[in-house]
Design a protein around this motif. Structure first.
Motif: not given
Length: 152
Positions: A70-71, A74, A77-78, A93, A96, A144
């Motif tokens: 998940c990190n 993310e 996504m960032g 965000p 999720m 997300i």
């Protein structure tokens, strides 16, 4: 201050530039350093990172821990958000949703993708994310949700 996308484009033009950018990006949000990510691609509407399967990201059964995955999602996504959000807007965000589909038994590639239509629905922007094993098996997929608003 140059944008994250500008920094990516400048550093990746150098020898070992993706490695350098990955280190710099991991410093921006220190918890990204815990997964030892490697940025593979960053552009509007798409980002891709790799997470090596190392002992520090494994769980008790020897697979990449779900939260490490998940990190990675993310982080991807960032990068996408930094490359796609208009300069006069900001993003946060706001949620999720993920499904765990298979064991994460190898290094992983985490991707984040959007379309123009996704951004037309702002302020709520869904980002499609997935993590894939070396053999092409999708181990985690989800969305997300971003909140994209004008800067004040």
């Amino acid at each position: 201050m140059p944008s994250t996308l500008d920094l990516y484009q400048k550093t990746t033009a150098l020898p070992q530039g993706k490695r350098l950018f990955s280190i710099l990006f991991s410093q921006k949000a220190p918890y990204f350093g815990s997964i030892h990510l490697r940025v593979r691609e960053m552009r509007p509407h798409y980002a891709e990172i790799a997470i090596p399967k190392r002992r520090s990201v494994q769980n008790h059964i020897g697979t990449v821990h779900a939260i490490a995955v998940c990190n990675g999602l993310e982080a991807a996504m960032g990068l996408l958000a930094e490359a796609t959000t208009p300069k006069d807007h900001r993003w946060l965000p706001k949620g999720m949703e993920v499904e765990y589909l298979a064991k994460s038994t190898t290094d992983l590639v985490c991707t984040a993708e959007t379309t123009e239509a996704d951004w037309a629905g702002a302020p709520d922007v869904p980002v499609t994310v997935k993590a894939t094993r070396k053999d092409g098996t999708v181990v985690v997929q989800g969305t997300i949700h971003l909140w994209v608003t004008p800067k004040r």
